[in-house]
Design a protein around this motif. Structure first.
Motif, PDB file in Angstrom:
ATOM      1  N   MET A  52     -46.497  26.036  10.849  1.00 27.38           N
ATOM      2  CA  MET A  52     -45.411  26.111   9.889  1.00 27.38           C
ATOM      3  C   MET A  52     -44.058  26.156  10.591  1.00 27.38           C
ATOM      4  N   GLU A  53     -43.973  26.870  11.708  1.00 23.10           N
ATOM      5  CA  GLU A  53     -42.721  26.958  12.466  1.00 23.10           C
ATOM      6  C   GLU A  53     -42.375  25.612  13.095  1.00 23.10           C
ATOM      7  N   LEU A  54     -43.370  24.921  13.615  1.00 23.17           N
ATOM      8  CA  LEU A  54     -43.127  23.596  14.188  1.00 23.17           C
ATOM      9  C   LEU A  54     -42.595  22.636  13.131  1.00 23.17           C
ATOM     10  N   GLU A  55     -43.134  22.744  11.923  1.00 23.40           N
ATOM     11  CA  GLU A  55     -42.664  21.878  10.839  1.00 23.40           C
ATOM     12  C   GLU A  55     -41.236  22.241  10.441  1.00 23.40           C
ATOM     13  N   LYS A  56     -40.952  23.529  10.360  1.00 19.77           N
ATOM     14  CA  LYS A  56     -39.602  23.961  10.002  1.00 19.77           C
ATOM     15  C   LYS A  56     -38.577  23.492  11.022  1.00 19.77           C
ATOM     16  N   GLU A  57     -38.975  23.457  12.275  1.00 18.15           N
ATOM     17  CA  GLU A  57     -38.067  23.028  13.340  1.00 18.15           C
ATOM     18  C   GLU A  57     -37.942  21.508  13.408  1.00 18.15           C
ATOM     19  N   GLY A  58     -38.708  20.808  12.580  1.00 16.85           N
ATOM     20  CA  GLY A  58     -38.649  19.350  12.573  1.00 16.85           C
ATOM     21  C   GLY A  58     -39.392  18.695  13.725  1.00 16.85           C
ATOM     22  N   LEU A  59     -40.242  19.462  14.420  1.00 16.04           N
ATOM     23  CA  LEU A  59     -40.974  18.926  15.566  1.00 16.04           C
ATOM     24  C   LEU A  59     -42.235  18.184  15.142  1.00 16.04           C
ATOM     25  N   ILE A  60     -42.735  18.503  13.963  1.00 17.20           N
ATOM     26  CA  ILE A  60     -43.908  17.797  13.447  1.00 17.20           C
ATOM     27  C   ILE A  60     -43.713  17.513  11.963  1.00 17.20           C
ATOM     28  N   LYS A  61     -44.529  16.609  11.452  1.00 13.40           N
ATOM     29  CA  LYS A  61     -44.588  16.316  10.026  1.00 13.40           C
ATOM     30  C   LYS A  61     -46.035  16.490   9.583  1.00 13.40           C
ATOM     31  N   ILE A  62     -46.232  17.068   8.399  1.00 11.40           N
ATOM     32  CA  ILE A  62     -47.567  17.201   7.826  1.00 11.40           C
ATOM     33  C   ILE A  62     -47.629  16.324   6.587  1.00 11.40           C
ATOM     34  N   VAL A  63     -48.559  15.387   6.578  1.00 12.83           N
ATOM     35  CA  VAL A  63     -48.656  14.448   5.462  1.00 12.83           C
ATOM     36  C   VAL A  63     -50.100  14.322   5.004  1.00 12.83           C
ATOM     37  N   GLY A  64     -50.264  13.847   3.772  1.00 16.06           N
ATOM     38  CA  GLY A  64     -51.583  13.579   3.230  1.00 16.06           C
ATOM     39  C   GLY A  64     -51.743  12.102   2.961  1.00 16.06           C
ATOM     40  N   GLY A  65     -52.977  11.645   2.956  1.00 13.08           N
ATOM     41  CA  GLY A  65     -53.237  10.243   2.674  1.00 13.08           C
ATOM     42  C   GLY A  65     -54.582  10.068   1.998  1.00 13.08           C
ATOM     43  N   MET A  66     -54.717   8.952   1.317  1.00 14.15           N
ATOM     44  CA  MET A  66     -55.970   8.573   0.674  1.00 14.15           C
ATOM     45  C   MET A  66     -56.375   7.188   1.165  1.00 14.15           C
ATOM     46  N   TYR A  67     -57.593   7.103   1.700  1.00 16.01           N
ATOM     47  CA  TYR A  67     -58.115   5.829   2.184  1.00 16.01           C
ATOM     48  C   TYR A  67     -59.031   5.224   1.132  1.00 16.01           C
ATOM     49  N   ASN A  68     -58.789   3.966   0.799  1.00 16.19           N
ATOM     50  CA  ASN A  68     -59.618   3.256  -0.165  1.00 16.19           C
ATOM     51  C   ASN A  68     -60.719   2.514   0.582  1.00 16.19           C
ATOM     52  N   VAL A  69     -61.977   2.908   0.368  1.00 11.94           N
ATOM     53  CA  VAL A  69     -63.078   2.308   1.126  1.00 11.94           C
ATOM     54  C   VAL A  69     -63.343   0.864   0.708  1.00 11.94           C
ATOM     55  N   GLU A  70     -62.748   0.429  -0.403  1.00  7.79           N
ATOM     56  CA  GLU A  70     -62.961  -0.932  -0.861  1.00  7.79           C
ATOM     57  C   GLU A  70     -61.907  -1.905  -0.321  1.00  7.79           C
ATOM     58  N   SER A  71     -60.688  -1.422  -0.116  1.00  3.96           N
ATOM     59  CA  SER A  71     -59.611  -2.308   0.338  1.00  3.96           C
ATOM     60  C   SER A  71     -59.198  -2.056   1.790  1.00  3.96           C
ATOM     61  N   GLY A  72     -59.481  -0.877   2.311  1.00  4.65           N
ATOM     62  CA  GLY A  72     -59.027  -0.525   3.654  1.00  4.65           C
ATOM     63  C   GLY A  72     -57.626   0.045   3.703  1.00  4.65           C
ATOM     64  N   LYS A  73     -57.002   0.208   2.547  1.00  2.00           N
ATOM     65  CA  LYS A  73     -55.605   0.655   2.495  1.00  2.00           C
ATOM     66  C   LYS A  73     -55.504   2.179   2.475  1.00  2.00           C
ATOM     67  N   VAL A  74     -54.547   2.698   3.213  1.00  2.00           N
ATOM     68  CA  VAL A  74     -54.216   4.123   3.156  1.00  2.00           C
ATOM     69  C   VAL A  74     -52.943   4.288   2.340  1.00  2.00           C
ATOM     70  N   SER A  75     -53.040   5.092   1.298  1.00  2.00           N
ATOM     71  CA  SER A  75     -51.861   5.433   0.492  1.00  2.00           C
ATOM     72  C   SER A  75     -51.446   6.846   0.872  1.00  2.00           C
ATOM     73  N   PHE A  76     -50.184   7.007   1.233  1.00  2.00           N
ATOM     74  CA  PHE A  76     -49.695   8.319   1.664  1.00  2.00           C
ATOM     75  C   PHE A  76     -49.209   9.109   0.457  1.00  2.00           C
ATOM     76  N   LEU A  77     -49.515  10.403   0.463  1.00  3.87           N
ATOM     77  CA  LEU A  77     -49.215  11.267  -0.667  1.00  3.87           C
ATOM     78  C   LEU A  77     -47.980  12.107  -0.407  1.00  3.87           C
ATOM     79  N   ALA A  78     -47.209  12.352  -1.446  1.00  2.00           N
ATOM     80  CA  ALA A  78     -46.092  13.285  -1.340  1.00  2.00           C
ATOM     81  C   ALA A  78     -46.656  14.701  -1.251  1.00  2.00           C
ATOM     82  N   SER A  79     -46.235  15.423  -0.229  1.00  2.83           N
ATOM     83  CA  SER A  79     -46.778  16.769  -0.045  1.00  2.83           C
ATOM     84  C   SER A  79     -45.671  17.757   0.294  1.00  2.83           C
TER      85      SER A  79
END
Length: 208
Positions: free
Chosen positions: A181-208
């Protein structure tokens, strides 16, 4: 394409790391691959590694993060467990990856047609799997839009739970790891979510 060095890793921002993943998935979807000499990468990583991303994904055989994002040896820390759930050991691994090894992004990656999510929605109980699936229950409880057929047979319900499970895991990472959490607050890392579609191969990134 060469593996990351200490210099190239340190020059990346979290936003740049995310862009690398997006570009890699675009190549994957178009059946393209970056030009890599894997044996050369073995030699380049023999003395050390400087990965830029930490990815928590499912054990599903269709969801190899290295393939989905077209990455090579030494590029990512890949953590895999059924249902991309979180536990103390995984969280410790993430802290090592970000604080010690300086990766720039944590991606929690769910996927469509996830057997673990279906099992949790069907309240499956079987040996040690029972405890793992119970970690998905908070996401099931957060899914309030489906009133009927709240089971693994309902694809829309399962997809909703899968996304909520990704977001719940991200919430837990922030709440349960002061280091991350501290690393994220300092802007040193980003935490993101994604969904992979097993039919298309596409990753859609989620707002988190």
């Amino acid at each position: 394409m060469r593996t990351h060095s200490k210099e190239t890793q340190s020059s990346l921002t979290p936003a740049m790391a995310l862009e690398i993943l997006k570009e890699g998935n675009e190549r994957f979807m178009n059946n393209l691959k970056a030009n890599r000499n894997l044996l050369q990468q073995v030699n380049e990583t023999a003395a050390g590694q400087f990965p830029f991303a930490t990815i928590l994904s499912c054990i599903d055989s269709r969801t190899s993060a290295e393939l989905i994002f077209d990455q090579g040896l030494g590029d990512i820390f890949s953590i895999r467990i059924a249902g991309n759930i979180l536990n103390e050991d995984i969280l410790g691994s993430m802290e090592f990856a970000t604080k010690i090894m300086k990766t720039k992004i944590i991606l929690v990656l769910g996927h469509s047609r996830c057997g673990a999510i279906v099992g949790a929605c069907n309240h499956v109980e079987m040996g040690n799997l029972t405890g793992l699936l119970k970690k998905i229950e908070p996401a099931i409880n957060k899914e309030t839009s489906t009133q009927n057929n709240r089971s693994g047979d309902n694809i829309e319900f399962v997809n909703n739970v899968t996304e909520l499970n990704v977001l719940h895991t991200i919430e837990r990472i922030r709440n349960e790891s002061p280091i991350i959490m501290e690393l994220e607050k300092e802007g040193l890392i980003k935490i993101v979510g994604g969904m992979y579609n097993v039919e298309s191969g596409k990753v859609s990134f989620l707002a988190s």
